[in-house]
Write a protein that holds these residues in place. Structure first.
Motif, PDB file in Angstrom:
ATOM      1  N   VAL A 289       1.822  -7.890  18.775  1.00  0.00           N
ATOM      2  CA  VAL A 289       3.211  -7.537  18.457  1.00  0.00           C
ATOM      3  C   VAL A 289       4.150  -7.808  19.621  1.00  0.00           C
ATOM      4  CG1 VAL A 289       2.466  -5.792  16.803  1.00  0.00           C
ATOM      5  CG2 VAL A 289       2.989  -5.122  19.172  1.00  0.00           C
TER       6      VAL A 289
ATOM      7  N   ASP B 123       1.628  -6.446   9.644  1.00  0.00           N
ATOM      8  CA  ASP B 123       2.128  -5.225  10.274  1.00  0.00           C
ATOM      9  C   ASP B 123       2.055  -4.036   9.317  1.00  0.00           C
ATOM     10  OD1 ASP B 123       4.702  -7.235  11.770  1.00  0.00           O
ATOM     11  OD2 ASP B 123       2.832  -6.527  12.695  1.00  0.00           O
TER      12      ASP B 123
ATOM     13  N   LEU C 190       9.114  -8.778  11.229  1.00  0.00           N
ATOM     14  CA  LEU C 190       7.942  -8.154  10.633  1.00  0.00           C
ATOM     15  C   LEU C 190       7.104  -9.166   9.867  1.00  0.00           C
ATOM     16  CD1 LEU C 190       9.564  -4.831   9.471  1.00  0.00           C
ATOM     17  CD2 LEU C 190       7.609  -5.018  11.019  1.00  0.00           C
TER      18      LEU C 190
END
Length: 124
Positions: free
Chosen positions: A64, A90, A86
């Motif tokens: 991330v 996720d 995103l």
């Protein structure tokens, strides 16, 4: 006893942004390192990002990094996870947690207090 109030979870499309918040209503976060973890269905809980109490240094998981950012506001006794760009991977339940160590860690065993979790779903 409720240690934290988590909010901000929801459903988003890939590429969108979302911010999670975690507030400690009964104590100050000034003397704690804070972190976000997540757990996807069928997978182990993994550390996402943390911020150290001592010098505000942060650590972020490689998957991330560059998309997620942790931020802490001691005055509000709240910390956040800003999630950008995103991806479907996720999708998970996200948990906030704190520990008293000077330097934070992405190892869940280190953490003493946990939030109840908030669902984040990323899907087109």
């Amino acid at each position: 006893q409720v240690h934290f109030v988590e909010s901000g979870g929801g459903s988003k499309q890939p590429g969108e942004s979302l911010t999670l918040s975690c507030t400690a209503p009964t104590f100050s976060l000034t003397y704690y390192s804070v972190a976000w973890f997540r757990q996807a269905p069928g997978k182990e809980r993994e550390g996402v990002s943390c911020a150290s109490r001592g010098d505000a240094r942060t650590q972020t998981a490689e998957n991330v990094n560059g998309r997620f950012l942790i931020a802490k506001d001691n005055a509000l006794s709240t910390f956040y996870l800003h999630m950008n760009k995103l991806k479907s991977e996720d999708t998970a339940v996200y948990y906030c947690a704190v520990e008293s160590a000077y330097i934070c860690s992405l190892t869940s065993d280190r953490y003493d207090l946990w939030g109840q979790g908030t669902q984040v779903t990323v899907s087109s």
